[in-house]
Design a protein around this motif. Structure first.
Motif, PDB file in Angstrom:
ATOM      1  N   THR A 147     -43.167 -31.135   0.474  1.00 55.41           N
ATOM      2  CA  THR A 147     -44.053 -32.250   0.807  1.00 55.41           C
ATOM      3  C   THR A 147     -43.602 -33.479   0.025  1.00 55.41           C
ATOM      4  N   PRO A 175     -41.265 -24.435   1.356  1.00 48.82           N
ATOM      5  CA  PRO A 175     -42.235 -25.513   1.625  1.00 48.82           C
ATOM      6  C   PRO A 175     -41.812 -26.795   0.926  1.00 48.82           C
ATOM      7  N   ASN A 202     -43.769 -33.618   5.467  1.00 56.54           N
ATOM      8  CA  ASN A 202     -42.954 -32.510   4.977  1.00 56.54           C
ATOM      9  C   ASN A 202     -41.456 -32.788   5.097  1.00 56.54           C
ATOM     10  N   ARG A 237     -45.116 -28.654  10.311  1.00 56.35           N
ATOM     11  CA  ARG A 237     -44.282 -29.604   9.593  1.00 56.35           C
ATOM     12  C   ARG A 237     -44.532 -30.993  10.173  1.00 56.35           C
TER      13      ARG A 237
END
Length: 427
Positions: free
Chosen positions: A407, A405, A189, A165
């Motif tokens: 981003t 996840p 992230n 991360r």
């Protein structure tokens, strides 16, 4: 003059308050209701504030983080309480590894230190993370923290593992463009900043109840609190009206221009490099105590007016018996502080009107003292340990395998534009 859209009836109501102040003891019962109206003008968010934006802010916003979920709490301080109560299900969990990539204000300890015991010493409830500044074997780290101010494309990790991360870390106002954020596309992230919509929130401070009194009482509750007899006269012994400590004479917020305008109507003693008064910065707390004993008001003016940017200039004085004067267009002071505990200059039609109200409070100890109703019921949290709760939550988040996840595809939108940095127009 502030270029702020006039709230209907504001001048009439404020004029009534000034007249009522002169015959306060005759009209005591009637003033209770009027005070509630004035308090609304001072503390409730204005929906149609006119200002000068530094950037257009109508771009699509990044989604709210699934880590902190600040919107799920009734009050923002509850999120910090949640951070402080984090726990691990594993009895003996494996340590996660955090790398501090670049320097932050002359060191790489980011306020918590280096080593396997650093987060435990910082008071983190989940502390099983080892912090380091060793760039060897960079792909083995679970998180890499980058300080925005010293971030550069010429000095980045050459290898990146899928499990890592990358964390965007900043405590600076977004108004100061130290680094071009456009090259950060699809790079980070998680975010760790003072903004309450960060993935890992690290505010300069917050205020929480110590008992059952709510941070934001309703109108009926406020009437009760404001009319209760205060055991302390917070005006006693104060011989001057307003003080300001400042060392940076250049600002995005035009605070110097505001203070010069305010000085046309009231005495404001300016300490530091931008004024004629002196109080050593190395004795900062002594200076605050001096101000609280001598002055009725303190100008808690930030160098820029950006979303959630509220620093020690506010929290440092909230510890003391002095009434802060702020400029806030984002209602962030209203969200983190008790009702009727400060003056927001942005809710006045002009600086002259602000000055007149300060003069009114200066001459009326009873109504001045009502701004300190909250003192017995709350605590101001702005220690280094409080600030480190964001880093604590980073460790806890690294131990959470359920986090999806994420981003940031556009850091310029999230940081520069969504911070909606503004300025005031002084006429």
């Amino acid at each position: 003059m502030f270029n702020i859209q006039r709230r209907q009836g504001a001048l009439i109501l404020m004029g009534f308050v000034l007249v009522a102040g002169q015959c306060y003891f005759v009209m005591r019962k009637h003033n209770i209701r009027q005070l509630a109206v004035v308090e609304m003008l001072l503390t409730e968010p204005q929906k149609n504030v006119a200002f000068i934006e530094k950037e257009e802010s109508n771009a699509e916003k990044e989604p709210t983080s699934e880590i902190s979920k600040p919107g799920s709490t009734k009050e923002l301080y509850e999120l910090m309480d949640k951070y402080a109560q984090a726990k691990l299900s594993d009895i003996d969990p494996p340590f996660k590894k955090i790398l501090f990539w670049n320097e932050a204000y002359g060191s790489k300890n980011y306020g918590v230190g280096i080593g396997a015991d650093a987060l435990r010493k910082s008071g983190c409830p989940v502390w099983q993370c080892e912090t380091s500044d060793d760039r060897n074997n960079v792909e083995e780290y679970d998180a890499i923290v980058f300080h925005l101010r010293s971030w550069t494309q010429n000095d980045l990790p050459e290898r990146r593992s899928l499990h890592q991360r990358y964390v965007f870390w900043s405590i600076e106002s977004a108004a100061w463009r130290f680094v071009d954020t456009k090259p950060m596309t699809n790079y980070f992230n998680w975010t760790m900043t003072y903004r309450w919509d960060s993935d890992l929130v690290s505010p300069y401070g917050y205020i929480r109840p110590t008992g059952n009194v709510p941070l934001h009482p309703n109108d009926e509750q406020m009437e009760s609190y404001l009319t209760s007899r205060s055991l302390v006269n917070y005006a006693e012994g104060k011989t001057k009206i307003a003080a300001w400590f400042v060392s940076n004479c250049a600002s995005q917020s035009k605070r110097m221009e505001m203070v010069r305008e305010l000085q046309k109507y009231i005495d404001v003693d300016v300490y530091g490099d931008c004024g004629t008064m002196k109080c050593p910065r190395k004795r900062e707390e002594d200076c605050r105590q001096m101000a609280a004993k001598t002055y009725k008001f303190y100008l808690s003016l930030e160098n820029s007016l950006c979303l959630d940017y509220v620093t020690e200039k506010f929290f440092g004085m909230m510890h003391h018996p002095i009434l802060p004067v702020v400029v806030g267009f984002h209602d962030h002071h209203e969200k983190i502080a008790p009702r009727h505990s400060f003056l927001n200059a942005a809710y006045f039609e002009s600086i002259e009107q602000l000055a007149n109200y300060m003069i009114f409070l200066d001459k009326n100890d009873t109504m001045y003292n009502q701004y300190f109703w909250w003192k017995p019921y709350f605590e101001v949290r702005n220690s280094q340990e409080d600030f480190n709760k964001g880093m604590c939550h980073l460790c806890a988040a690294l131990h959470d395998p359920t986090l999806p996840p994420k981003t940031y595809k556009d850091m310029t939108t999230w940081w520069d534009k969504n911070s909606t940095c503004q300025t005031i127009e002084i006429r």
